[in-house]
Design a protein around this motif. Structure first.
Motif, short mmCIF file in Angstrom:
data_model
loop_
_atom_site.label_atom_id
_atom_site.label_comp_id
_atom_site.label_asym_id
_atom_site.label_seq_id
_atom_site.Cartn_x
_atom_site.Cartn_y
_atom_site.Cartn_z
N ILE A 109 0.87 -1.18 0.00
CA ILE A 109 0.00 0.00 0.00
C ILE A 109 0.90 1.23 0.00
O ILE A 109 1.88 1.28 0.76
CB ILE A 109 -0.90 0.03 1.25
CG1 ILE A 109 -1.80 -1.20 1.30
CG2 ILE A 109 -1.72 1.31 1.30
CD1 ILE A 109 -2.51 -1.37 2.64
N TYR A 110 0.57 2.22 -0.83
CA TYR A 110 1.31 3.48 -0.85
C TYR A 110 0.36 4.59 -0.43
O TYR A 110 -0.64 4.84 -1.09
CB TYR A 110 1.87 3.75 -2.24
CG TYR A 110 2.68 5.02 -2.34
CD1 TYR A 110 3.87 5.17 -1.63
CD2 TYR A 110 2.26 6.07 -3.15
CE1 TYR A 110 4.61 6.33 -1.73
CE2 TYR A 110 3.00 7.23 -3.25
CZ TYR A 110 4.18 7.36 -2.54
OH TYR A 110 4.92 8.51 -2.64
N LYS A 111 0.66 5.22 0.72
CA LYS A 111 -0.22 6.25 1.26
C LYS A 111 0.61 7.30 1.97
O LYS A 111 1.48 6.97 2.78
CB LYS A 111 -1.23 5.62 2.22
CG LYS A 111 -2.25 6.58 2.77
CD LYS A 111 -3.23 5.85 3.66
CE LYS A 111 -4.20 6.85 4.26
NZ LYS A 111 -5.12 6.23 5.20
N ASP A 112 0.33 8.56 1.67
CA ASP A 112 0.99 9.69 2.33
C ASP A 112 2.51 9.61 2.26
O ASP A 112 3.22 9.91 3.23
CB ASP A 112 0.54 9.81 3.79
CG ASP A 112 -0.95 10.08 3.92
OD1 ASP A 112 -1.52 10.73 3.02
OD2 ASP A 112 -1.55 9.64 4.92
N GLY A 113 3.04 9.16 1.13
CA GLY A 113 4.49 9.12 0.94
C GLY A 113 5.20 7.94 1.58
O GLY A 113 6.42 7.90 1.59
N VAL A 114 4.43 6.99 2.11
CA VAL A 114 5.03 5.82 2.76
C VAL A 114 4.52 4.55 2.07
O VAL A 114 3.31 4.36 1.94
CB VAL A 114 4.71 5.77 4.26
CG1 VAL A 114 5.29 4.51 4.90
CG2 VAL A 114 5.22 7.02 4.97
N LEU A 115 5.44 3.74 1.64
CA LEU A 115 5.11 2.44 1.06
C LEU A 115 5.11 1.42 2.19
O LEU A 115 6.09 1.30 2.92
CB LEU A 115 6.14 2.04 0.00
CG LEU A 115 6.00 0.67 -0.63
CD1 LEU A 115 4.72 0.58 -1.45
CD2 LEU A 115 7.21 0.35 -1.48
#
Length: 127
Positions: free
Chosen positions: A103-109
């Motif tokens: 999951i990639y969310k808010d710049g964090v994988l």
């Protein structure tokens, strides 16, 4: 003072000429949650479609291409998203690759997978 200025200008030219060719390694945190493994990779500013994740039995490999949709000529480029990213993380245990999810969310994988057992050697007691 003049020689220092020449060195600074030369370094700036060298940096500008190599922007986009230098690879960077993102910061990574790994958490063990019982039989689950959670890998968090800092990739701020990247587009989701430019990130690739390969999961191997004993490793995870992350690559990401830089953003090139900013108009104009770059004067200074320091953000991680301006450089190709490549990182291979060797793990001390096997992973069930069929259980993995990213999951990639808010710049964090965030990569999660189930552990399949320890890797290494063991001395066995003979009965």
């Amino acid at each position: 003072m003049e020689p220092i200025k020449k060195i600074e200008e030369g370094l700036k030219e060298l940096y500008t000429a190599n922007v986009g060719k230098i690879e960077r390694e993102p910061d990574v945190d790994i958490y063990e949650q019982g039989e689950n493994l959670l890998i968090m990779v800092d990739l701020p500013g990247f587009r989701k479609d430019s990130i690739k994740v390969k999961l191997f039995e004993h490793a995870v490999e992350i690559t990401a291409l830089p953003n090139s949709d900013v108009p104009g000529r770059a004067v200074i480029r320091e953000r991680a998203a301006n450089f190709p990213i490549q990182r291979r993380i060797e793990l001390p245990f096997r992973l069930r690759v069929d259980s993995a999810r990213a999951i990639y969310k808010d710049g964090v994988l965030q990569i999660s997978a189930i552990k399949a057992g320890e890797v290494g050697t063991a001395e066995l007691k003979i009965d």
